[in-house]
Write a protein that holds these residues in place. Structure first.
Motif, short mmCIF file in Angstrom:
data_model
loop_
_atom_site.label_atom_id
_atom_site.label_comp_id
_atom_site.label_asym_id
_atom_site.label_seq_id
_atom_site.Cartn_x
_atom_site.Cartn_y
_atom_site.Cartn_z
N SER A 116 0.84 -1.20 0.00
CA SER A 116 0.00 0.00 0.00
C SER A 116 0.88 1.25 0.00
O SER A 116 2.10 1.19 0.20
CB SER A 116 -0.89 0.01 1.25
N GLN B 245 0.84 3.44 2.30
CA GLN B 245 1.39 3.57 3.65
C GLN B 245 2.60 2.66 3.83
O GLN B 245 3.58 3.05 4.49
CB GLN B 245 0.32 3.26 4.69
N TYR C 12 -13.35 5.31 -2.40
CA TYR C 12 -13.05 4.93 -1.01
C TYR C 12 -14.12 5.45 -0.07
O TYR C 12 -14.64 4.70 0.78
CB TYR C 12 -11.68 5.48 -0.60
N LYS D 211 -16.68 3.28 2.19
CA LYS D 211 -16.60 3.45 3.64
C LYS D 211 -17.91 3.99 4.21
O LYS D 211 -18.34 3.60 5.30
CB LYS D 211 -15.45 4.40 3.98
N ASP E 57 -6.13 10.98 10.22
CA ASP E 57 -7.46 10.48 9.89
C ASP E 57 -7.49 9.78 8.53
O ASP E 57 -8.47 9.11 8.21
CB ASP E 57 -8.47 11.64 9.88
N GLU F 118 -6.10 5.00 7.16
CA GLU F 118 -6.76 3.87 6.50
C GLU F 118 -6.85 4.09 5.00
O GLU F 118 -6.79 3.13 4.22
CB GLU F 118 -8.15 3.65 7.10
N TYR F 119 -7.00 5.34 4.60
CA TYR F 119 -7.03 5.64 3.17
C TYR F 119 -5.69 5.32 2.52
O TYR F 119 -5.64 4.72 1.44
CB TYR F 119 -7.38 7.11 2.95
N LYS G 17 -3.62 3.13 3.52
CA LYS G 17 -3.51 1.67 3.48
C LYS G 17 -4.36 1.08 2.35
O LYS G 17 -4.07 0.00 1.85
CB LYS G 17 -3.93 1.08 4.83
N TYR G 18 -5.39 1.80 1.99
CA TYR G 18 -6.30 1.37 0.92
C TYR G 18 -5.67 1.58 -0.46
O TYR G 18 -5.88 0.79 -1.38
CB TYR G 18 -7.59 2.18 1.06
#
Length: 447
Positions: A5, A7, A130, A134, A266, A269-270, A272-273
């Motif tokens: 990813s 990240q 995304y 979500k 915040d 997670e994005y 990581k997506y």
């Protein structure tokens, strides 16, 4: 093995800057099409003086967004006015983060009551999909990658051909046997050519009149040949990848701003997506302007000239931040006209430098030091030098202000950002953005 990813890439590199900084990175040009057909100088001249054909079929990502919540998810995550968005109309879609920095832009076309097509580089598409997934929006997505990245290869779903220049309307009338229906700027109309149906989007490039024709790929070859044949008596010129990348410096559009997604907790997670091997992880940064802090590369939509499309009549991510940013201070978008003698000396080593294209972030200085950063620089032969779209401090934004551009490649981490590396300077003069007068006045008025 799991696909890495964004990240993962940041963690391995140690910082977003370490991941993205690539001195002397090759500038992006469109895939698949020839680099030059008639020579970049003649191709540039065509849309200024005659008529040009540009093939946009291969380098853009397309994402269809359809479902009962299609408008809601786009409005919740974009600054645009969806109360006034007709079927057949297109808009520059502008999503921002909660801090009011741009993710990127894209062309959003409304194809039906609950159907849209979002086209361009995929950063805005990733953002919308995304948040739709979500947030549980009732919407479906279909994506067609650019030809260089389409899984399994194959043809694109759509063709896109632009006809641009002073003779564009005459060529179009030759092809279709008469004028097209009167169409507002950035609106489209249905057209038919020998039984083949597609759409004509009223569009312009570097201030010139023209259309973008969009339709199913099965008709691509026929439509392309029809334009070539009808355009031959008018001196139609096909535009290659080199020249295609340059009209944005005249029309004032800054392509591919750095997505402001690399630091917000915040958005962990994005990140990581997102895949590492995508636009967010692989579009390089380089130039003489260097900062260890990726946030120094983030930009506001106001700085990019998108203030007029921001609609505060609805709630959207980043609304509060943009209300505050509206009061400034913010940098101003300008065009720098680089001194042609300095360009020959610095870039051409004393000779004609030929074709110059750079997306590097070069330092812009005055006697007081750093006052701005270039965003894209390109040769524009009809102007006779290199133009640079630039974000500059308001105090230096007046037409005619003289500044210097530091032309060089900072090596990155490990070297002081303010170190004197002996880079040469190019004198430059501030002019408005868009540089092209028609693009700056009539072009914007028509929207």
């Amino acid at each position: 093995m799991a696909t890495p990813s964004l990240q993962n890439g940041i963690d391995k590199a140690g910082s977003p800057i370490n991941l993205l900084w690539q001195p002397s990175a090759e500038p992006w040009t469109p895939e698949i099409v020839e680099r030059e057909y008639a020579g970049w100088r003649r191709e540039q001249a065509a849309w200024h003086e005659g008529v040009a054909l540009l093939n946009l079929s291969h380098h853009m990502y397309d994402m269809w967004i359809e479902g009962p919540d299609a408008t809601r998810v786009l409005a919740d995550h974009g600054v645009n006015n969806f109360e006034k968005f007709a079927i057949g109309q297109a808009k520059q879609y502008v999503p921002v983060t909660r801090h009011g920095h741009i993710v990127t832009d894209g062309i959003l076309a409304r194809q039906g009551e609950n159907t849209y097509l979002l086209s361009g580089i995929p950063a805005a598409q990733h953002w919308v999909q995304y948040h739709a997934e979500k947030g549980g929006y009732d919407v479906a997505f279909e994506t067609d990658a650019s030809s260089a990245f389409r899984p399994g290869g194959g043809d694109p779903k759509l063709f896109r051909y632009q006809i641009q220049g002073p003779l564009a309307v005459e060529l179009i009338e030759r092809v279709f046997g008469g004028p097209l229906p009167e169409t507002k700027f950035f609106h489209s109309t249905a057209v038919t050519l020998d039984g083949r149906s597609f759409r004509a989007l009223r569009h312009g490039m570097a201030g010139q009149a023209g259309y973008e024709f969009i339709g199913h790929w099965e008709h691509a070859a026929y439509v392309h040949e029809a334009f070539l044949k009808a355009g031959e008596p008018l001196g139609l010129v096909q535009v290659g990848a080199l020249a295609y990348a340059t009209p944005s410096v005249e029309s004032g559009w800054i392509p591919s701003p750095v997505p402001a997604i690399y630091t917000d907790v915040d958005l962990l997670e994005y990140r990581k997506y997102l895949p590492l091997f995508g636009i967010e992880g692989k579009r390089p940064l380089n130039g003489s302007y260097f900062s260890e802090d990726i946030e120094d590369y983030y930009v506001s939509p106001y700085e990019l000239g998108y203030g007029k499309v921001i609609h505060f009549g609805h709630d959207f991510v980043g609304r509060d931040a943009l209300l505050k940013a509206k009061e400034g201070p913010l940098r101003t978008k300008v065009t720098l006209v680089l001194d042609p003698d300095d360009v020959r000396t610095v870039v051409g080593k004393g000779e004609d430098p030929g074709f110059v294209l750079s997306y590097a972030r070069h330092r812009v200085e005055s006697g007081s030091g750093l006052v701005g950063v270039t965003m894209q620089s390109a040769s524009v032969d009809p102007v006779g030098t290199v133009l640079a779209q630039t974000l500059i401090d308001p105090a230096y934004a007046a037409r005619g202000t003289e500044v210097t551009v530091v032309w060089g490649e900072h090596p990155g981490s490990g070297t002081d950002a303010e170190a004197d590396l002996g880079f040469p300077r190019i004198r430059a003069t501030v002019q408005p953005s868009p540089f092209n007068e028609h693009a700056r006045t009539l072009y914007r008025r028509d929207r």
